[in-house]
Design an enzyme around this catalytic site. Structure first.
Site, short mmCIF file in Angstrom:
data_model
loop_
_atom_site.label_atom_id
_atom_site.label_comp_id
_atom_site.label_asym_id
_atom_site.label_seq_id
_atom_site.Cartn_x
_atom_site.Cartn_y
_atom_site.Cartn_z
N GLU A 99 0.85 -1.19 0.00
CA GLU A 99 0.00 0.00 0.00
C GLU A 99 0.89 1.25 0.00
OE1 GLU A 99 -2.38 1.64 -0.76
OE2 GLU A 99 -4.12 1.27 0.49
N ASP A 103 -3.49 5.92 6.32
CA ASP A 103 -3.86 7.21 6.90
C ASP A 103 -4.83 6.94 8.07
OD1 ASP A 103 -4.36 9.91 7.24
OD2 ASP A 103 -5.56 10.14 5.44
N VAL A 153 0.61 14.29 1.12
CA VAL A 153 1.81 14.09 0.30
C VAL A 153 1.46 13.55 -1.08
CG1 VAL A 153 3.41 13.78 2.23
CG2 VAL A 153 2.14 11.81 1.37
N ASP A 159 -1.11 10.66 -5.74
CA ASP A 159 -1.65 11.74 -6.56
C ASP A 159 -2.38 12.79 -5.74
OD1 ASP A 159 -3.95 10.10 -5.87
OD2 ASP A 159 -5.03 11.23 -7.41
P1 5GP Z 1 -7.09 5.55 4.75
O1 5GP Z 1 -8.25 4.67 4.44
O2 5GP Z 1 -5.98 4.86 5.50
O3 5GP Z 1 -7.52 6.83 5.41
O4 5GP Z 1 -6.54 6.09 3.38
C1 5GP Z 1 -5.75 5.35 2.57
C2 5GP Z 1 -5.74 5.92 1.18
O5 5GP Z 1 -6.04 7.33 1.14
C3 5GP Z 1 -4.36 5.76 0.61
O6 5GP Z 1 -4.22 4.52 -0.02
C4 5GP Z 1 -4.29 6.93 -0.35
O7 5GP Z 1 -4.84 6.55 -1.59
C5 5GP Z 1 -5.16 8.00 0.27
N1 5GP Z 1 -4.34 8.95 1.04
C6 5GP Z 1 -4.27 9.10 2.37
N2 5GP Z 1 -3.40 10.06 2.73
C7 5GP Z 1 -2.88 10.54 1.57
C8 5GP Z 1 -1.90 11.54 1.25
O8 5GP Z 1 -1.29 12.22 2.10
N3 5GP Z 1 -1.63 11.73 -0.07
C9 5GP Z 1 -2.24 11.02 -1.05
N4 5GP Z 1 -1.90 11.30 -2.30
N5 5GP Z 1 -3.17 10.07 -0.80
C10 5GP Z 1 -3.49 9.83 0.50
#
Ligand code: 5GP
Length: 176
Positions: A99, A103, A153, A159
């Site tokens: 992955e 986040d 980021v 992206d």
């Molecule tokens: P989660 O479900 O853990 O909140 O989010 C995971 C997904 O959110 C990651 O696989 C990514 O696609 C997107 N994401 C979370 N934080 C960032 C970030 O700082 N930059 C980018 N480009 N995508 C993020």
């Protein structure tokens, strides 16, 4: 000037490659002798995964899983949808999920639950980045590239609105 001159470098291409060599060596040691399927989560992890598998000195298969989460451009809603499924079964195999970033952890929690229903021998998670400050679900990240603060980021596969994936380093948008 490159098109991405509005980015502030967080991890350079060299720093990323160095960390990948370390992760690859650890994974090689841990997963030796197992039937390994590496699953690259699309789209964000495709560049990381391409470099990581070349740092793993084991026979393995590679597959792809497309996920999309409903939400805004920079936030996950937690409602995740599989947009493109695996091409091969993982039953009885050791899975290594690759992955880009964990986040809130909601995406990974959904994914692990989904993969478990397919009866793999085991699931290990490798994430290039982790933002622990935003964790809503506890995720065991077995192989972690870097822990970062709560910043959005881009680059190296990540992206913003589909842009910046081809930037060779990981950076922070300064004019968003
Ligand atoms: P989660 O479900 O853990 O909140 O989010 C995971 C997904 O959110 C990651 O696989 C990514 O696609 C997107 N994401 C979370 N934080 C960032 C970030 O700082 N930059 C980018 N480009 N995508 C993020």
């Amino acid at each position: 000037m490159p098109f991405y001159d509005d980015l502030q470098v967080m991890f350079s291409a060299e720093q990323i490659q160095q960390r990948i060599r370390e992760l690859g060596a650890q994974i090689t040691q841990d997963l030796r002798g197992q039937e390994v399927t590496v699953i690259s989560i699309l789209k964000g992890s495709y560049i990381f995964c391409a470099d990581l598998v070349r740092a793993i000195d084991l026979p393995l298969s590679v597959d792809f899983l497309g996920l999309s989460s409903y939400g805004g451009k920079t936030e996950t809603s937690g409602v995740v949808r599989i947009t493109s499924d695996l091409s091969m079964p993982i039953e009885g195999r050791q899975v290594l999920v690759v992955e880009d970033i964990v986040d809130t952890g909601l995406t990974m929690a959904f994914l692990e639950e989904n993969l478990l229903t397919r009866h793999p021998a085991g699931i290990k998670v490798c994430a290039l980045l982790e933002k622990p400050s935003r964790a809503a679900r506890k995720i065991d990240i077995h192989y972690k590239g870097f822990v970062i603060p709560d910043a959005f980021v881009v680059g190296y596969g990540l992206d913003y609105d589909e842009r910046y994936r081809n930037v060779p380093f990981i950076g922070v948008l300064t004019n968003r």
